[in-house]
Scaffold this active site. Structure first.
Site, PDB file in Angstrom:
ATOM      1  CE1 TYR A  67      33.567  31.129  50.634  1.00 26.73           C
ATOM      2  CE2 TYR A  67      31.446  30.443  51.538  1.00 26.73           C
ATOM      3  CZ  TYR A  67      32.304  31.438  51.089  1.00 26.73           C
ATOM      4  OH  TYR A  67      31.890  32.739  51.074  1.00 26.73           O
ATOM      5  CD  GLN A 101      38.372  44.094  46.065  1.00 31.43           C
ATOM      6  OE1 GLN A 101      37.193  44.339  46.192  1.00 31.43           O
ATOM      7  NE2 GLN A 101      39.032  44.416  44.980  1.00 31.43           N
ATOM      8  CG  HIS A 119      37.002  40.656  50.839  1.00 31.15           C
ATOM      9  ND1 HIS A 119      36.552  40.957  49.579  1.00 31.15           N
ATOM     10  CD2 HIS A 119      36.858  41.799  51.560  1.00 31.15           C
ATOM     11  CE1 HIS A 119      36.161  42.232  49.531  1.00 31.15           C
ATOM     12  NE2 HIS A 119      36.342  42.757  50.716  1.00 31.15           N
ATOM     13  CB  CYS A 127      34.599  27.876  65.685  1.00 28.09           C
ATOM     14  SG  CYS A 127      33.057  27.361  66.474  1.00 28.09           S
ATOM     15  CB  CYS A 155      34.523  24.101  66.851  1.00 26.48           C
ATOM     16  SG  CYS A 155      35.715  24.902  67.921  1.00 26.48           S
ATOM     17  CB  THR A 196      38.790  45.136  41.711  1.00 30.26           C
ATOM     18  OG1 THR A 196      37.733  45.400  42.627  1.00 30.26           O
ATOM     19  CG2 THR A 196      39.694  46.351  41.620  1.00 30.26           C
TER      20      THR A 196
HETATM   21  P1  NAD Z   1      33.960  41.422  40.495  1.00 26.04           P
HETATM   22  O1  NAD Z   1      33.548  40.039  40.091  1.00 26.04           O
HETATM   23  O2  NAD Z   1      32.938  42.342  41.013  1.00 26.04           O
HETATM   24  O3  NAD Z   1      34.616  42.136  39.229  1.00 26.04           O
HETATM   25  C1  NAD Z   1      35.607  41.528  38.454  1.00 26.04           C
HETATM   26  C2  NAD Z   1      36.255  42.603  37.621  1.00 26.04           C
HETATM   27  O4  NAD Z   1      37.316  42.005  36.901  1.00 26.04           O
HETATM   28  C3  NAD Z   1      35.310  43.235  36.585  1.00 26.04           C
HETATM   29  O5  NAD Z   1      35.476  44.642  36.632  1.00 26.04           O
HETATM   30  C4  NAD Z   1      35.775  42.656  35.251  1.00 26.04           C
HETATM   31  O6  NAD Z   1      35.612  43.567  34.184  1.00 26.04           O
HETATM   32  C5  NAD Z   1      37.231  42.387  35.532  1.00 26.04           C
HETATM   33  N1  NAD Z   1      37.832  41.276  34.803  1.00 26.04           N
HETATM   34  C6  NAD Z   1      37.301  40.058  34.527  1.00 26.04           C
HETATM   35  N2  NAD Z   1      38.193  39.281  33.900  1.00 26.04           N
HETATM   36  C7  NAD Z   1      39.324  40.017  33.765  1.00 26.04           C
HETATM   37  C8  NAD Z   1      40.607  39.769  33.219  1.00 26.04           C
HETATM   38  N3  NAD Z   1      40.922  38.587  32.675  1.00 26.04           N
HETATM   39  N4  NAD Z   1      41.545  40.756  33.267  1.00 26.04           N
HETATM   40  C9  NAD Z   1      41.252  41.984  33.815  1.00 26.04           C
HETATM   41  N5  NAD Z   1      40.043  42.270  34.350  1.00 26.04           N
HETATM   42  C10 NAD Z   1      39.100  41.297  34.330  1.00 26.04           C
HETATM   43  O7  NAD Z   1      35.198  41.234  41.488  1.00 26.04           O
HETATM   44  P2  NAD Z   1      35.729  42.086  42.718  1.00 26.04           P
HETATM   45  O8  NAD Z   1      35.782  43.528  42.343  1.00 26.04           O
HETATM   46  O9  NAD Z   1      36.967  41.390  43.179  1.00 26.04           O
HETATM   47  O10 NAD Z   1      34.611  41.982  43.871  1.00 26.04           O
HETATM   48  C11 NAD Z   1      33.790  40.895  44.118  1.00 26.04           C
HETATM   49  C12 NAD Z   1      34.075  40.042  45.360  1.00 26.04           C
HETATM   50  O11 NAD Z   1      34.158  38.737  44.836  1.00 26.04           O
HETATM   51  C13 NAD Z   1      35.340  40.261  46.129  1.00 26.04           C
HETATM   52  O12 NAD Z   1      35.014  40.446  47.448  1.00 26.04           O
HETATM   53  C14 NAD Z   1      36.115  38.943  46.001  1.00 26.04           C
HETATM   54  O13 NAD Z   1      36.564  38.495  47.276  1.00 26.04           O
HETATM   55  C15 NAD Z   1      35.094  37.949  45.528  1.00 26.04           C
HETATM   56  N6  NAD Z   1      35.597  36.914  44.591  1.00 26.04           N
HETATM   57  C16 NAD Z   1      36.843  36.388  44.748  1.00 26.04           C
HETATM   58  C17 NAD Z   1      37.300  35.426  43.860  1.00 26.04           C
HETATM   59  C18 NAD Z   1      38.693  34.840  44.077  1.00 26.04           C
HETATM   60  O14 NAD Z   1      39.160  34.768  45.224  1.00 26.04           O
HETATM   61  N7  NAD Z   1      39.402  34.422  43.013  1.00 26.04           N
HETATM   62  C19 NAD Z   1      36.505  34.988  42.799  1.00 26.04           C
HETATM   63  C20 NAD Z   1      35.228  35.538  42.680  1.00 26.04           C
HETATM   64  C21 NAD Z   1      34.781  36.510  43.569  1.00 26.04           C
END
Ligand code: NAD
Length: 254
Positions: A67, A101, A119, A127, A155, A196
Site C-alpha cells: 500500500y 471504487q 472502497h 488500526c 496505533c 469498471t
Molecule cells: P478492474 O481492474 O476490474 O477493471 C478495469 C476496467 O477498466 C476494465 O473493464 C478495463 O477494460 C477498463 N479500462 C482499463 N483501462 C481503461 C481506460 N484507459 N479507459 C477506459 N476503460 C479502461 O477495476 P474495477 O472494476 O475498478 O474493480 C477492481 C477493484 O480494484 C476495485 O475495487 C478498485 O478499488 C481496485 N483498484 C483501484 C485502483 C485505484 O484506486 N486507482 C487501481 C487498481 C484496482
C-alpha cells in the site's frame, strides 16, 4: 445520430448525473489496473491475495509495503483528462456526483467535490485491532522500493498495527457511503460508468440499480461491458479521450 451524439444528448438533458468510476479511469494517470503483472516481492501474487485481513495478519509488512508503494505511485501521478472533465460537466441545471471504487484521490485533485469512496482511501490509515483512525497520519513518506517489506506503524491508542483504511475482500463497504451511493443512484436520471469491469460486488450492482430505477446508463470502457438493456449506451475507448469529447459536445450545445 452516432453513439457519441446520443450519449451527449442524454448528458445534455440529464438533471442528475452520477459518474461511477473504477480502476480504468486512473489507468491513463499511470496507475495500473489489476490486470498488469507485479514485480519485486509481489511478483506472481494476485493483488486480490494481498487485499485481505488474512494476508495482513500473516504478513503485515508485505501488505503495508504494497500500500505504501501504491500510495507513492498515486502521489507522483496527476489526475488525467477524464477526471478533469467530470466536474466541468456540472451546470446550474445539471447536478454531477461521483461514486468511485478507487482508493486514489484523483477525483478530488481534479476538482470534484463530495466524492463517495466505496472502497475507502489510501490517505488515512486505521488500526487493525481497535479500528479507530490514526490520531496523526503516520509517516508514509519513507516509501519502499518496488517490493520492499515495511513494518506497519503502531496505533497510538492501543499499540495495534496500523492498516490502510481500504475495504478488503470479505469486508463490508462503509455503511454511510454505501447508503448515500444507493440514494444518489436511485434518484439519478443518468449514470456514466467509467473504467469498471463490473465484477467486484456489491459496487458492481449499481449500474443495474440505476437501470431498474428508470435511469439511462452510459458505459465508457476499453472493452464492451454493456449488459444488453435498451437504456444502455456503450462507448468503447479510453476514458481520457471519451470524457473530454463528451464535455466538448455538451459545451458546444450550450
Ligand atoms: P478492474 O481492474 O476490474 O477493471 C478495469 C476496467 O477498466 C476494465 O473493464 C478495463 O477494460 C477498463 N479500462 C482499463 N483501462 C481503461 C481506460 N484507459 N479507459 C477506459 N476503460 C479502461 O477495476 P474495477 O472494476 O475498478 O474493480 C477492481 C477493484 O480494484 C476495485 O475495487 C478498485 O478499488 C481496485 N483498484 C483501484 C485502483 C485505484 O484506486 N486507482 C487501481 C487498481 C484496482
Amino acid at each position: 445520430m452516432t453513439v457519441v451524439e446520443q450519449a451527449a444528448d442524454l448528458l445534455q438533458k440529464a438533471k442528475k448525473v452520477v459518474f461511477f468510476t473504477g480502476a480504468g479511469i486512473s489507468a491513463d494517470s499511470g496507475i495500473p489496473t489489476y490486470r498488469e503483472k507485479l514485480s519485486g516481492v509481489w511478483a506472481g501474487l494476485d493483488p486480490r491475495d494481498l487485499e485481505t485481513a488474512r494476508a495482513f495478519r500473516e504478513n503485515p509488512s508485505l501488505v503495508w509495503g504494497w500500500y505504501l508503494w501504491r500510495r507513492l505511485r498515486v502521489a507522483q501521478a496527476e489526475p488525467n483528462a477524464a477526471h478533469l472533465a467530470i466536474p466541468r460537466m456540472a451546470h446550474s441545471l445539471r447536478q454531477v456526483s461521483v461514486i468511485t471504487q478507487n482508493i486514489d484521490d484523483f477525483h478530488e485533485r481534479a476538482g470534484s467535490s463530495n466524492v463517495l469512496h466505496l472502497h475507502g482511501s489510501l490517505a488515512m490509515p486505521k488500526c487493525f485491532a481497535c479500528h479507530r483512525p490514526a490520531v496523526v497520519s503516520p509517516d508514509q513518506s519513507a516509501v519502499p522500493e518496488d517490493g520492499a517489506l515495511i513494518e506497519p506503524p503502531r496505533c497510538q491508542r492501543c499499540n495495534g498495527r496500523m492498516r490502510p483504511a481500504v475495504v478488503w475482500y470479505g469486508e463490508d463497504l462503509p455503511p454511510s457511503s454505501w447508503k448515500a451511493a444507493i440514494l444518489l443512484v436511485k434518484n439519478c436520471d443518468l449514470m456514466v460508468s467509467v473504467g469498471t469491469s463490473g465484477i467486484v460486488m456489491p459496487a458492481a450492482g449499481l449500474p443495474d440499480l440505476a437501470l431498474a430505477s428508470g435511469a439511462s446508463v452510459i458505459h465508457v470502457n476499453k472493452a464492451d461491458v454493456a449488459m444488453g438493456d435498451q437504456k444502455e449506451l456503450m462507448l468503447i475507448g479510453v476514458a481520457a479521450e471519451i470524457l473530454p469529447m463528451l464535455l466538448e459536445k455538451i459545451s458546444d450545445g450550450g
